[in-house]
Scaffold this motif. Sequence first.
Motif, mmCIF file in Angstrom:
data_model
loop_
_atom_site.group_PDB
_atom_site.id
_atom_site.type_symbol
_atom_site.label_atom_id
_atom_site.label_comp_id
_atom_site.label_asym_id
_atom_site.label_seq_id
_atom_site.Cartn_x
_atom_site.Cartn_y
_atom_site.Cartn_z
ATOM 1 N N ASP A 14 0.866 -1.182 0.000
ATOM 2 C CA ASP A 14 0.000 0.000 0.000
ATOM 3 C C ASP A 14 0.907 1.238 0.000
ATOM 4 N N VAL A 15 0.966 1.915 -1.138
ATOM 5 C CA VAL A 15 1.861 3.060 -1.279
ATOM 6 C C VAL A 15 1.509 4.165 -0.280
ATOM 7 N N ASP A 16 0.221 4.438 -0.083
ATOM 8 C CA ASP A 16 -0.167 5.504 0.846
ATOM 9 C C ASP A 16 0.242 5.183 2.284
ATOM 10 N N ALA A 17 0.053 3.943 2.713
ATOM 11 C CA ALA A 17 0.475 3.552 4.064
ATOM 12 C C ALA A 17 1.993 3.647 4.183
ATOM 13 N N ALA A 18 2.701 3.249 3.142
ATOM 14 C CA ALA A 18 4.163 3.335 3.161
ATOM 15 C C ALA A 18 4.623 4.789 3.238
ATOM 16 N N LEU A 19 3.892 5.686 2.599
ATOM 17 C CA LEU A 19 4.249 7.107 2.655
ATOM 18 C C LEU A 19 4.176 7.647 4.080
ATOM 19 N N THR A 20 3.217 7.192 4.863
ATOM 20 C CA THR A 20 3.129 7.685 6.243
ATOM 21 C C THR A 20 4.362 7.274 7.043
ATOM 22 N N LEU A 26 9.951 8.885 8.871
ATOM 23 C CA LEU A 26 11.386 8.982 8.616
ATOM 24 C C LEU A 26 11.814 10.385 8.185
ATOM 25 N N GLY A 27 10.887 11.166 7.651
ATOM 26 C CA GLY A 27 11.226 12.529 7.257
ATOM 27 C C GLY A 27 11.776 12.668 5.847
ATOM 28 N N LEU A 28 11.613 11.639 5.012
ATOM 29 C CA LEU A 28 12.064 11.757 3.633
ATOM 30 C C LEU A 28 11.091 12.631 2.851
ATOM 31 N N GLU A 29 11.588 13.289 1.813
ATOM 32 C CA GLU A 29 10.728 14.162 1.011
ATOM 33 C C GLU A 29 10.332 13.468 -0.287
ATOM 34 N N VAL A 30 9.087 13.682 -0.694
ATOM 35 C CA VAL A 30 8.601 13.114 -1.951
ATOM 36 C C VAL A 30 9.228 13.889 -3.103
ATOM 37 N N ARG A 31 9.838 13.156 -4.005
ATOM 38 C CA ARG A 31 10.462 13.767 -5.174
ATOM 39 C C ARG A 31 9.615 13.581 -6.430
ATOM 40 N N ASN A 32 8.871 12.474 -6.483
ATOM 41 C CA ASN A 32 8.067 12.182 -7.655
ATOM 42 C C ASN A 32 6.951 11.220 -7.254
ATOM 43 N N ASP A 33 5.764 11.416 -7.821
ATOM 44 C CA ASP A 33 4.622 10.542 -7.565
ATOM 45 C C ASP A 33 3.991 10.285 -8.926
ATOM 46 N N VAL A 34 4.178 9.075 -9.457
ATOM 47 C CA VAL A 34 3.824 8.771 -10.834
ATOM 48 C C VAL A 34 2.744 7.700 -10.898
ATOM 49 N N GLU A 38 -3.259 1.361 -13.292
ATOM 50 C CA GLU A 38 -3.864 1.180 -11.972
ATOM 51 C C GLU A 38 -2.832 1.221 -10.839
ATOM 52 N N PHE A 39 -1.562 1.378 -11.177
ATOM 53 C CA PHE A 39 -0.495 1.403 -10.175
ATOM 54 C C PHE A 39 0.169 2.772 -10.131
ATOM 55 N N ARG A 40 1.000 2.963 -9.106
ATOM 56 C CA ARG A 40 1.809 4.171 -9.026
ATOM 57 C C ARG A 40 3.082 3.856 -8.276
ATOM 58 N N TRP A 41 4.048 4.698 -8.468
ATOM 59 C CA TRP A 41 5.253 4.600 -7.672
ATOM 60 C C TRP A 41 5.633 5.985 -7.197
ATOM 61 N N VAL A 42 6.295 6.021 -6.061
ATOM 62 C CA VAL A 42 6.679 7.279 -5.434
ATOM 63 C C VAL A 42 8.170 7.222 -5.137
ATOM 64 N N THR A 43 8.888 8.261 -5.529
ATOM 65 C CA THR A 43 10.300 8.352 -5.162
ATOM 66 C C THR A 43 10.445 9.342 -4.017
ATOM 67 N N LEU A 44 11.296 8.995 -3.077
ATOM 68 C CA LEU A 44 11.570 9.842 -1.911
ATOM 69 C C LEU A 44 13.078 9.958 -1.732
ATOM 70 N N GLY A 45 13.476 11.020 -1.068
ATOM 71 C CA GLY A 45 14.891 11.198 -0.795
ATOM 72 C C GLY A 45 15.095 12.118 0.384
#
Length: 136
Positions: A14-20, A26-34, A38-45
């Motif tokens: 679950d991408v949304d649960a993982a984002l929390t 952890l305090g990482l910042e979202v760099r991209n949300d694509v 029906e799927f998506r991926w999110v990059t953080l750094g």
Amino acid sequence: MTIALHYCHITVDDVDAALTFYRDALGLEVRNDVSAGEFRWVTLGSADQPGVEIVLSEPHAGRSQADGDALRELLLKGALPMVVLRTDDLDATFERIRASGAEVLQEPIDQPWGPRDCAFRDPSGTMVRIQQETKG
């Protein structure tokens, strides 16, 4: 010639649960949300390491049904590799993540092989270890 880590993938159910966990705790910042169908991926750094990113994606994103099913089974078993992160203040990082409600696997301790570390489980079950190198 220079070789450096640019990004690594973490499979989540679950991408949304993982984002929390990865963004908020952890305090990482979202760099991209694509979105991709029906799927998506999110990059953080981290602002401290602008060239290194984590990519969160679901088991079936960009994979065949059979490969996605196999990866999902490993995820559900907790059999995917752990992630090891580094911080300059382990105790403060531990307290912030614990306060988020994340599952604590190990409180901060000094390991016999060198680092001081702690461990949590992300919402999908992946072990996340956080280390602070000892001085001396």
